[in-house]
Design a protein around this motif. Structure first.
Motif, short mmCIF file in Angstrom:
data_model
loop_
_atom_site.label_atom_id
_atom_site.label_comp_id
_atom_site.label_asym_id
_atom_site.label_seq_id
_atom_site.Cartn_x
_atom_site.Cartn_y
_atom_site.Cartn_z
N UNK A 226 2.94 -1.22 -10.92
CA UNK A 226 2.18 -0.46 -9.94
C UNK A 226 2.95 0.82 -9.62
N UNK A 227 2.30 1.94 -9.89
CA UNK A 227 2.97 3.23 -9.80
C UNK A 227 2.30 4.10 -8.73
N UNK A 228 3.12 4.92 -8.08
CA UNK A 228 2.61 5.96 -7.18
C UNK A 228 3.31 7.27 -7.54
N UNK A 252 -3.93 5.71 -10.20
CA UNK A 252 -2.75 5.41 -9.38
C UNK A 252 -2.78 6.31 -8.14
N UNK A 253 -2.18 5.87 -7.01
CA UNK A 253 -2.17 6.70 -5.79
C UNK A 253 -1.34 7.96 -5.97
N UNK A 254 -1.81 9.04 -5.36
CA UNK A 254 -1.14 10.34 -5.46
C UNK A 254 -1.02 10.95 -4.06
N UNK A 270 4.56 2.90 1.36
CA UNK A 270 4.10 2.49 0.03
C UNK A 270 4.46 1.02 -0.21
N UNK A 271 3.66 0.15 0.29
CA UNK A 271 3.89 -1.28 0.09
C UNK A 271 3.22 -1.73 -1.20
#
Length: 391
Positions: A226-228, A252-254, A270-271
């Motif tokens: 899981x990447x941010x 992925x979240x940005x 960022x959990x």
């Protein structure tokens, strides 16, 4: 060229005004975002400063000639220049006929001196060792680095009382020396839930954003992590949009941030993320003020994150060393990430930089395609690039 600055509260309107005044193909260099202070601090408006490049008309030598009527004096002058050029390139023609490619850039007396200097500089070597040294020098490897590496794979030739390779293969000799003298970070092995933070720093134009997303693609698609992605590059026009587009493709979240407090808060929230990749704005290594500003934005996070310095393979060796030395005064550099190997035929920087700085190497970018144009650097791969062998 001339740099023109526009200021206002609407960036789109500033761009429209610039195109109206200088044409739709006007070159936009960058923009800055500033917060105007009002009576109520948090209601302050954003103000933008837009910088564009405007070409200026310069009249050169041949432009002047074009305006003059053709006459005998001009013809004689041009004929004289042609004869001078022919005289200068005659030694190069002879070198090409003889196949002496190492001396193509040198006049006759300089070529002779070069041969003498080489014989003196490497007088302790003989045979294949000298041939390998010559090859390394043609690839822009520093003479001291070339001598040190070759000596690692040499034994003493009793008859000549000089050093020669103890193997018949250049690649084997070079790989053996590289393994001893250069540190390799190896593949990214990240456990789920580890919350690893990696920041990419470096000068403008080396390909930080593109290669960050090559790494992100590997971690998402192949390692199922899981990447941010966080971008602090709000200075260059289009940088945020490009990063956001890549993030949307990978799903992925940005996040885009501008100061150290926002970065710290974003990281804390960022959990469930395994890896956070931070894209930074390109900064000149001579601009200490901007580098200090970026260090402030990264804040105390720079103490626990890995900071990868991105360097283009088409840099001159002296400039690359200067970049590393200046960046490492601000950031604890964990590794060197090489890019644009496909844009140079003299990749001596691959050997010179890690040996002279003692910083491990990690990846090398082989083109613009995401995610495939990236490789993990290994001794064998590095030797292949230097020797010009297929990969």
């Amino acid at each position: 060229m001339e740099i023109v600055k526009y200021e206002g509260n609407n960036l789109d309107e500033l761009i429209t005004q610039a195109k109206r005044e200088y044409g739709k193909d006007v070159k936009i260099i960058s923009y800055e975002v500033m917060n105007e202070r009002g009576f109520i601090p948090f209601l302050g408006k954003k103000r933008y400063a837009l910088f564009i490049q405007v070409p200026t008309q310069e009249e050169g030598f041949f432009d002047v000639l074009a305006k003059e009527e053709k006459n005998e004096e001009i013809d004689k002058f041009l004929e004289k220049i042609e004869k001078m050029i022919d005289k200068k390139i005659e030694p190069l023609k002879n070198a090409i006929v003889k196949g002496d490619s190492a001396l193509l850039d040198l006049p006759a007396h300089a070529a002779q001196n070069s041969k003498l200097d080489f014989a003196q500089e490497f007088k302790e070597f003989t045979g294949d060792a000298l041939d390998l040294i010559r090859l390394l020098l043609k690839k822009d490897v520093d003479p001291k680095v070339a001598k040190m590496l070759v000596k690692e794979s040499c034994g003493l030739d009793i008859d000549a009382n000089k050093f020669d390779l103890n193997t018949s293969f250049f690649k084997e000799a070079l790989v053996n020396a590289i393994e001893k003298k250069i540190k390799f970070k190896g593949p990214l092995k990240i456990q789920k839930g580890a919350f690893k933070v990696i920041s990419f720093v470096g000068p403008t134009g080396v390909g930080k954003t593109t290669n960050l997303f090559k790494i992100a693609s590997e971690l998402v698609l192949n390692q199922k992590l899981k990447i941010a992605v966080i971008s602090i590059d709000t200075f260059k026009v289009g940088a945020i949009q490009q990063a956001r587009s890549f993030s949307n493709i990978l799903n992925i979240p940005f996040f885009a941030i501008t100061d150290s407090k926002n970065l710290k808060k974003t990281l804390q929230n960022l959990s469930g993320i395994d890896v956070v990749l931070i894209d930074t704005v390109g900064r000149s290594h001579y601009d200490y003020w901007r580098l200090g500003e970026m260090k402030e934005i990264l804040g105390s996070g720079s103490d626990f994150m890995d900071i990868s310095l991105v360097i283009s393979c088409n840099y001159k060796n002296s400039e690359a060393i200067e970049i590393v030395n200046r960046y490492r005064t601000f950031f604890p550099i964990s590794d060197i990430f090489f890019t644009k190997i496909d844009e140079t035929y003299k990749p001596g920087i691959l050997l010179n930089l890690p040996i002279k700085t003692d910083i491990p190497v990690s990846f090398i970018s082989t083109g613009q395609k995401v995610p495939e144009d990236i490789r993990i650097l290994t001794p064998e791969r590095m030797a292949n690039y230097i020797l010009g062998e297929s990969l």
